[in-house]
Design an enzyme around this catalytic site. Structure first.
Site, PDB file in Angstrom:
ATOM      1  N   CYS A 143       0.826  -1.205   0.000  1.00 56.40           N
ATOM      2  CA  CYS A 143       0.000   0.000   0.000  1.00 56.40           C
ATOM      3  C   CYS A 143       0.859   1.252   0.000  1.00 56.40           C
ATOM      4  O   CYS A 143       0.470   2.285  -0.559  1.00 56.40           O
ATOM      5  CB  CYS A 143      -0.927  -0.002   1.217  1.00 56.40           C
ATOM      6  SG  CYS A 143      -2.270  -1.195   1.114  1.00 56.40           S
ATOM      7  N   CYS A 178      13.453   4.241  -2.590  1.00 58.19           N
ATOM      8  CA  CYS A 178      12.088   4.702  -2.850  1.00 58.19           C
ATOM      9  C   CYS A 178      11.367   4.828  -1.519  1.00 58.19           C
ATOM     10  O   CYS A 178      11.993   5.097  -0.497  1.00 58.19           O
ATOM     11  CB  CYS A 178      11.376   3.763  -3.820  1.00 58.19           C
ATOM     12  SG  CYS A 178      11.243   2.062  -3.227  1.00 58.19           S
TER      13      CYS A 178
END
Length: 400
Positions: A214, A361
């Site tokens: 998510c 990231c």
């Protein structure tokens, strides 16, 4: 119809609409206060006082107190489930709050199981909560699942899902399962001996990076809210022996089109039933088949040590503009992952190729894909190419 596996009783095939036996025997007679609390559902013919006594006697294990677990816990506690076990090793983070609605701002930094227990007791002081502040392990999964009548899998990773599935099949405890990604949701009930089980539907987990978390893909809080509520409804049906739960069926929900469909599941004829809990290699975070190896991976503490002792490190942030705006590692160069995947090393700033370089990231999957794309460009060169395990979320608690 569900096809029966050779060697298993044909009665294992469950037809749509077939009445299933209740999971819990009725508990003691209800008090006047309990009748008043549960009056609205006792009024329903399919529940009545007998069904409510079954709910009060039931033991339900909730795997995860997150986006799916939050609504499931709320409605199970409200319905009067007698004992709810909760297992989760995570702490509440501010980024959880838009979807994990049992937690509040004041709970940030505290264990989720403690916050979840408080939420359940605020709603219904009668519920007994058994909090397990730990990560589910292959060694302990069977013992834990076997203590309950039904297990609700609200986990967010494949390793845990396969552990729960195996423990369910070994113990015979039904497993209520759901999963969400972006705008899609799925739900089913896997009851050993009564139709297909999780490994019939998903024999192996997806390859690393194919199913982002998510944190990487994003999700509206309403989607796990809906699926978690469906999970609670399945538990109530199973405990009371009412309705037509999703045994042998898969519910698919598309949030963008507000549409759903249900698929019939079939047993895999060649699959042997689980006899021990096994975590597939691709589902184990420590096993990165096809992805970065240990020598290509740094955790946050190792990266801090590296930056402290060396000034020649190139940091590349491969996230999107809006993510970088919320916070970044000082000195990092921003190159979105899409540019790296399309152009390879040509997307990097001049002078980067062959240097000591670390990609990151938000959570680690995009930087892993970027590393795979760039790996060949570093072959035979002096510098090393690595990525930050856990991404910016692991580097900065405020970035989670």
């Amino acid at each position: 119809m569900v096809s029966a596996v050779p060697g298993r009783s044909p009665s294992a095939a469950v037809s749509h609409g077939q009445r299933l036996p209740p999971l819990a025997e009725p508990g003691p007679e209800l008090t006047a206060e309990q009748i008043e609390r549960y009056r609205r559902q006792i009024t329903l013919d399919q529940i009545g006082t007998l069904g409510q006594r079954r709910l009060r006697a039931a033991r339900v294990l909730l795997i995860g107190a997150g986006g799916l677990g939050s609504p499931a816990l709320s409605y199970l506690a409200g319905a009067g489930i007698g004992t709810i076990g909760i297992i989760d090793d995570d702490d509440v983070d501010v980024s959880n709050l838009h979807r994990q609605v049992i937690h509040g701002t004041e709970d940030v930094g505290t264990p989720k199981v403690a916050s979840a227990a408080r939420a359940a007791h605020r709603l219904n002081p009668e519920v007994a909560v058994e909090a397990h502040h730990q990560r589910l392990s292959p060694e302990g999964a069977v013992d834990l699942v076997g203590r309950y009548d039904v297990v609700v899998d609200g986990s967010d990773n494949f390793a845990t899902r396969y552990m729960v599935a195996d423990a369910s099949e070994i113990t015979g405890v039904p497993m209520v399962w759901a999963a969400v990604l972006r705008g899609q949701g799925q739900a089913s009930v896997f009851w050993p001996g009564r139709g297909a089980h999780y490994r019939d539907l998903f024999p192996e987990p997806p390859a690393p990076g194919d199913a982002p978390s998510c944190a990487e893909a994003g999700v509206l809080g309403s989607l796990p809210g809906l699926l978690g509520t469906i999970m609670a409804a399945q538990v109530i049906q199973l405990v009371t022996g009412t309705g037509d739960p999703l045994v042998g069926r898969l519910l698919l929900w598309d949030e963008a089109t507000s549409s759903s469909r249900t698929l019939r599941l079939e047993l895999e004829p060649d699959r042997a039933p689980a006899t021990r809990v096994q975590v597939p290699a691709a589902a184990d975070p420590a096993c990165r088949s096809g992805g970065p190896g240990p020598e290509e991976t740094l955790d946050a503490s190792a990266l801090r040590e590296l930056l402290a002792r060396s000034a020649g490190i190139t940091l590349i942030d491969v996230r999107e503009d809006w993510e970088v705006a919320a916070g970044t590692i000082e000195g990092a160069v921003h190159v979105p992952v899409g540019e790296i995947l399309e152009h390879g090393a040509d997307a990097l700033p001049d002078g980067t190729l062959g240097t000591e370089t670390v990609l990151y990231c938000q959570a680690g999957s995009r930087s892993a894909r970027a590393l795979e794309r760039l790996r060949g460009s570093w072959h035979g060169r002096k510098g090393r190419l690595r990525h930050l395990e856990g991404g910016y979320s692991a580097w900065s608690p405020q970035g989670r």
